[in-house]
Design a protein around this motif. Structure first.
Motif, PDB file in Angstrom:
ATOM      1  N   GLY A   9      -5.023   7.911  12.880  1.00  0.00           N
ATOM      2  CA  GLY A   9      -4.077   8.808  13.404  1.00  0.00           C
ATOM      3  C   GLY A   9      -4.161  10.425  13.000  1.00  0.00           C
ATOM      4  O   GLY A   9      -3.241  11.086  13.459  1.00  0.00           O
ATOM      5  N   ARG A  10      -5.359  10.646  12.209  1.00  0.00           N
ATOM      6  CA  ARG A  10      -5.685  11.855  12.109  1.00  0.00           C
ATOM      7  C   ARG A  10      -6.787  12.444  12.880  1.00  0.00           C
ATOM      8  O   ARG A  10      -7.743  11.786  13.125  1.00  0.00           O
ATOM      9  CB  ARG A  10      -5.825  11.953  10.513  1.00  0.00           C
ATOM     10  N   LYS A  11      -7.071  14.066  12.964  1.00  0.00           N
ATOM     11  CA  LYS A  11      -7.992  14.611  13.392  1.00  0.00           C
ATOM     12  C   LYS A  11      -8.486  15.649  12.601  1.00  0.00           C
ATOM     13  O   LYS A  11      -7.879  16.357  12.145  1.00  0.00           O
ATOM     14  CB  LYS A  11      -7.579  14.988  14.925  1.00  0.00           C
ATOM     15  N   ALA A  12      -9.908  15.769  12.571  1.00  0.00           N
ATOM     16  CA  ALA A  12     -10.309  16.863  11.723  1.00  0.00           C
ATOM     17  C   ALA A  12     -11.491  17.512  12.526  1.00  0.00           C
ATOM     18  O   ALA A  12     -12.426  16.937  13.102  1.00  0.00           O
ATOM     19  CB  ALA A  12     -10.974  16.519  10.616  1.00  0.00           C
ATOM     20  N   THR A  13     -11.312  18.901  12.501  1.00  0.00           N
ATOM     21  CA  THR A  13     -12.385  19.753  13.279  1.00  0.00           C
ATOM     22  C   THR A  13     -13.394  20.165  11.840  1.00  0.00           C
ATOM     23  O   THR A  13     -12.604  21.060  11.225  1.00  0.00           O
ATOM     24  CB  THR A  13     -11.849  20.756  13.824  1.00  0.00           C
ATOM     25  N   LEU A  14     -14.608  20.011  12.032  1.00  0.00           N
ATOM     26  CA  LEU A  14     -15.501  20.564  11.243  1.00  0.00           C
ATOM     27  C   LEU A  14     -16.349  21.590  11.587  1.00  0.00           C
ATOM     28  O   LEU A  14     -17.231  21.293  12.720  1.00  0.00           O
ATOM     29  CB  LEU A  14     -16.258  19.144  10.506  1.00  0.00           C
ATOM     30  N   ASP A  15     -16.267  22.794  10.816  1.00  0.00           N
ATOM     31  CA  ASP A  15     -17.242  23.849  11.194  1.00  0.00           C
ATOM     32  C   ASP A  15     -18.205  23.765  10.214  1.00  0.00           C
ATOM     33  O   ASP A  15     -18.111  22.949   9.229  1.00  0.00           O
ATOM     34  CB  ASP A  15     -16.487  25.199  11.118  1.00  0.00           C
ATOM     35  N   PRO A  16     -19.374  24.456  10.211  1.00  0.00           N
ATOM     36  CA  PRO A  16     -20.639  24.431   9.170  1.00  0.00           C
ATOM     37  C   PRO A  16     -19.990  24.786   7.979  1.00  0.00           C
ATOM     38  O   PRO A  16     -19.312  25.383   7.310  1.00  0.00           O
ATOM     39  CB  PRO A  16     -21.425  25.598   9.547  1.00  0.00           C
ATOM     40  N   GLY A  17     -20.446  23.506   6.989  1.00  0.00           N
ATOM     41  CA  GLY A  17     -19.908  23.732   5.396  1.00  0.00           C
ATOM     42  C   GLY A  17     -18.743  22.931   5.160  1.00  0.00           C
ATOM     43  O   GLY A  17     -18.544  22.387   4.003  1.00  0.00           O
ATOM     44  N   ASP A  18     -18.182  22.291   6.301  1.00  0.00           N
ATOM     45  CA  ASP A  18     -16.935  21.489   6.174  1.00  0.00           C
ATOM     46  C   ASP A  18     -17.390  20.047   6.020  1.00  0.00           C
ATOM     47  O   ASP A  18     -18.561  19.730   6.482  1.00  0.00           O
ATOM     48  CB  ASP A  18     -15.845  21.655   7.371  1.00  0.00           C
ATOM     49  N   PHE A  19     -16.648  19.121   5.624  1.00  0.00           N
ATOM     50  CA  PHE A  19     -17.093  17.649   5.552  1.00  0.00           C
ATOM     51  C   PHE A  19     -15.703  16.743   5.548  1.00  0.00           C
ATOM     52  O   PHE A  19     -14.594  17.221   5.379  1.00  0.00           O
ATOM     53  CB  PHE A  19     -17.921  17.369   4.405  1.00  0.00           C
ATOM     54  N   TYR A  57     -18.544   3.682   3.463  1.00  0.00           N
ATOM     55  CA  TYR A  57     -17.746   4.814   3.701  1.00  0.00           C
ATOM     56  C   TYR A  57     -18.785   5.554   4.323  1.00  0.00           C
ATOM     57  O   TYR A  57     -20.236   5.599   3.904  1.00  0.00           O
ATOM     58  CB  TYR A  57     -17.189   5.703   2.596  1.00  0.00           C
ATOM     59  N   LYS A  58     -18.635   6.678   5.328  1.00  0.00           N
ATOM     60  CA  LYS A  58     -19.419   7.603   5.632  1.00  0.00           C
ATOM     61  C   LYS A  58     -18.816   8.841   5.558  1.00  0.00           C
ATOM     62  O   LYS A  58     -17.560   9.176   5.492  1.00  0.00           O
ATOM     63  CB  LYS A  58     -19.858   7.356   7.179  1.00  0.00           C
ATOM     64  N   LEU A  59     -19.713   9.890   5.165  1.00  0.00           N
ATOM     65  CA  LEU A  59     -19.417  11.297   4.926  1.00  0.00           C
ATOM     66  C   LEU A  59     -20.273  12.199   5.944  1.00  0.00           C
ATOM     67  O   LEU A  59     -21.305  11.951   6.007  1.00  0.00           O
ATOM     68  CB  LEU A  59     -19.531  11.997   3.479  1.00  0.00           C
ATOM     69  N   SER A  60     -19.464  13.071   6.548  1.00  0.00           N
ATOM     70  CA  SER A  60     -20.331  14.013   7.547  1.00  0.00           C
ATOM     71  C   SER A  60     -19.999  15.461   6.800  1.00  0.00           C
ATOM     72  O   SER A  60     -18.973  15.894   6.916  1.00  0.00           O
ATOM     73  CB  SER A  60     -19.780  13.769   8.953  1.00  0.00           C
ATOM     74  N   LEU A  61     -21.167  16.105   6.829  1.00  0.00           N
ATOM     75  CA  LEU A  61     -20.915  17.414   6.312  1.00  0.00           C
ATOM     76  C   LEU A  61     -21.488  18.411   7.590  1.00  0.00           C
ATOM     77  O   LEU A  61     -22.883  18.144   8.003  1.00  0.00           O
ATOM     78  CB  LEU A  61     -21.797  17.679   5.225  1.00  0.00           C
ATOM     79  N   GLN A  62     -20.796  19.081   8.106  1.00  0.00           N
ATOM     80  CA  GLN A  62     -21.353  19.771   9.272  1.00  0.00           C
ATOM     81  C   GLN A  62     -22.400  21.040   8.962  1.00  0.00           C
ATOM     82  O   GLN A  62     -22.232  21.818   7.984  1.00  0.00           O
ATOM     83  CB  GLN A  62     -20.319  20.768  10.176  1.00  0.00           C
ATOM     84  N   LEU A  63     -23.615  20.975   9.432  1.00  0.00           N
ATOM     85  CA  LEU A  63     -24.606  22.041   9.060  1.00  0.00           C
ATOM     86  C   LEU A  63     -24.790  23.065  10.129  1.00  0.00           C
ATOM     87  O   LEU A  63     -25.097  24.318  10.103  1.00  0.00           O
ATOM     88  CB  LEU A  63     -25.971  21.322   9.084  1.00  0.00           C
ATOM     89  N   ARG A  64     -24.406  22.713  11.488  1.00  0.00           N
ATOM     90  CA  ARG A  64     -24.795  23.416  12.597  1.00  0.00           C
ATOM     91  C   ARG A  64     -23.547  22.977  13.763  1.00  0.00           C
ATOM     92  O   ARG A  64     -23.644  21.861  13.971  1.00  0.00           O
ATOM     93  CB  ARG A  64     -25.966  23.678  13.056  1.00  0.00           C
ATOM     94  N   GLY A  65     -22.889  24.120  14.480  1.00  0.00           N
ATOM     95  CA  GLY A  65     -21.990  23.638  15.469  1.00  0.00           C
ATOM     96  C   GLY A  65     -20.962  23.077  14.843  1.00  0.00           C
ATOM     97  O   GLY A  65     -20.488  22.982  13.476  1.00  0.00           O
ATOM     98  N   THR A  66     -20.108  22.282  15.625  1.00  0.00           N
ATOM     99  CA  THR A  66     -18.824  22.015  15.259  1.00  0.00           C
ATOM    100  C   THR A  66     -18.561  20.515  15.829  1.00  0.00           C
ATOM    101  O   THR A  66     -19.101  19.968  16.774  1.00  0.00           O
ATOM    102  CB  THR A  66     -17.701  22.664  16.173  1.00  0.00           C
ATOM    103  N   ALA A  67     -18.007  19.520  14.853  1.00  0.00           N
ATOM    104  CA  ALA A  67     -17.784  18.080  15.076  1.00  0.00           C
ATOM    105  C   ALA A  67     -16.304  17.988  15.290  1.00  0.00           C
ATOM    106  O   ALA A  67     -15.411  18.779  14.433  1.00  0.00           O
ATOM    107  CB  ALA A  67     -18.426  17.401  14.263  1.00  0.00           C
ATOM    108  N   LYS A  68     -15.715  16.885  15.810  1.00  0.00           N
ATOM    109  CA  LYS A  68     -14.362  16.569  15.922  1.00  0.00           C
ATOM    110  C   LYS A  68     -14.314  15.199  15.495  1.00  0.00           C
ATOM    111  O   LYS A  68     -14.645  14.337  16.248  1.00  0.00           O
ATOM    112  CB  LYS A  68     -13.659  16.863  17.062  1.00  0.00           C
ATOM    113  N   LEU A  69     -13.821  14.781  14.348  1.00  0.00           N
ATOM    114  CA  LEU A  69     -13.554  13.408  13.852  1.00  0.00           C
ATOM    115  C   LEU A  69     -12.097  13.178  14.106  1.00  0.00           C
ATOM    116  O   LEU A  69     -11.170  13.566  13.446  1.00  0.00           O
ATOM    117  CB  LEU A  69     -14.027  13.373  12.526  1.00  0.00           C
ATOM    118  N   ALA A  70     -11.896  11.622  14.384  1.00  0.00           N
ATOM    119  CA  ALA A  70     -10.553  10.962  14.410  1.00  0.00           C
ATOM    120  C   ALA A  70     -10.702   9.720  13.853  1.00  0.00           C
ATOM    121  O   ALA A  70     -11.562   8.907  14.398  1.00  0.00           O
ATOM    122  CB  ALA A  70     -10.023  10.977  16.020  1.00  0.00           C
ATOM    123  N   GLN A  71      -9.608   9.557  13.092  1.00  0.00           N
ATOM    124  CA  GLN A  71      -9.709   7.963  12.310  1.00  0.00           C
ATOM    125  C   GLN A  71      -8.156   7.970  11.914  1.00  0.00           C
ATOM    126  O   GLN A  71      -7.720   8.952  11.399  1.00  0.00           O
ATOM    127  CB  GLN A  71     -10.504   7.850  11.456  1.00  0.00           C
TER     128      GLN A  71
END
Length: 320
Positions: free
Chosen positions: A95-105, A79-93
């Motif tokens: 059939g779901r999509k998550a937009t991660l802002d700083p502090g989100d994982f 498993y991998k976990l991504s915690l956003q520290l700066r900027g924004t990330a968009k994860l898709a897997q």
């Protein structure tokens, strides 16, 4: 083992190629696409805490993809976990999509395709660990991939705070090789996932594991209460004290030993924190439910082989 790489100093035409190779070798085989065709700024640093890899990746806009083809090249089943520290990330897997802002994982599974896109200069803390480290059924974790966990509330907020602190201290010699820290971080993540899952139809063994994760989270949130007792913990989870002791016995410890261990670890983290150097040892102990200074000193020496003051001085020497 520590790891560090930067594209600074690499010819501009080769910078992204170096970055793609680095992330594929550090994590799992991936394909990557830059947002622009010009030079690429990227920095990757981290270390292995036992079987848990902890990395901070900072880079210009780009997209990474885990495809069926790259999965066939190497599939470590992690498993991998991504915690956003700066900027924004968009994860898709899945059939779901998550937009991660700083502090989100969010968590994702390397055994199945996924995409992670960064539309701006961003920094991310990435944990990578074997799937069997989570005390949760794989099917239930699969239902939570690419799901945003907010860094500002509930159990996920505790996880986020812990991970942000880990990122800040990634180069601290006292963090290097800390297998306990890695285990605790994964346990906290399991707690956040357990809070989102539905366990009505899971086998009893998995249900017990999920309950233990929740209990550990409760303990974590109440370490500052010196009166925290097995009776309080059992009542909060609607189980008997006898069953509570059984759960911890099956995990190879006791309720009291676990609480003491976590309190001492929290004290150790504060003692090693430069921002808390002005706090007395007594104040730090009281912050984590150990107001008796003599007991704290004895317990700390038993746990770490040195007194709290010696531990603090050793941390200062390492930083110097």
């Amino acid at each position: 083992m520590s790891y560090a790489l930067t594209t600074a100093g690499v010819p501009a035409a080769q910078q992204f190629e170096v970055w793609e190779s680095a992330v594929s070798q550090t994590f799992v085989p991936l394909t990557a696409t830059p947002a622009t065709g010009s030079g690429f700024r990227g920095r990757l640093r981290g270390q292995d805490l036992g079987s848990v890899g902890v990395y901070e990746a900072t880079a210009d806009p780009h997209t990474v993809r885990r495809t069926e083809r790259t999965i066939s090249r190497a599939d470590p089943e992690v498993y991998k976990l991504s915690l956003q520290l700066r900027g924004t990330a968009k994860l898709a897997q899945d059939g779901r999509k998550a937009t991660l802002d700083p502090g989100d994982f969010a968590i994702y599974d390397t055994t199945r395709p996924y995409t992670m896109a960064f539309d701006e200069f961003a920094s991310t803390l990435v944990l990578m660990f074997p799937r069997d480290m989570l005390c949760l059924p794989a099917g239930h974790v699969a239902g939570l991939t690419a799901t945003r966990f907010s860094g500002g509330q509930g159990v996920s907020g505790i996880v986020s705070t812990t991970l942000v602190q880990l990122a800040r201290n990634l180069d601290d010699p006292q963090v290097h090789g800390s297998l306990r820290l890695a285990r605790n971080v994964v346990d906290l993540l399991g707690t956040a996932l357990a809070d989102r899952a539905d366990y009505r139809d899971v086998p009893a063994e998995s249900s017990r594991a999920a309950l233990l994760v929740k209990i550990r989270s409760f303990v974590e949130a109440n370490l500052d209460d010196p009166g925290l007792s097995p009776g309080d913990i059992a009542a909060a989870h609607h189980i008997s004290t006898r069953y509570l002791h059984k759960l911890f016995s099956e995990a190879g410890t006791t309720v009291s030993a676990y609480i003491r261990h976590r309190r001492l670890e929290r004290c150790g983290q504060d003692l090693a924190d430069p921002a808390k150097q002005r706090l007395s040892i007594g104040v730090i102990g009281a912050r984590w439910g150990l107001p008796d200074a003599s007991y704290l000193s004895r317990a700390f020496r038993t746990e770490y082989g040195m007194s709290p003051s010696e531990y603090r001085r050793r941390g200062a020497r390492h930083r110097g």
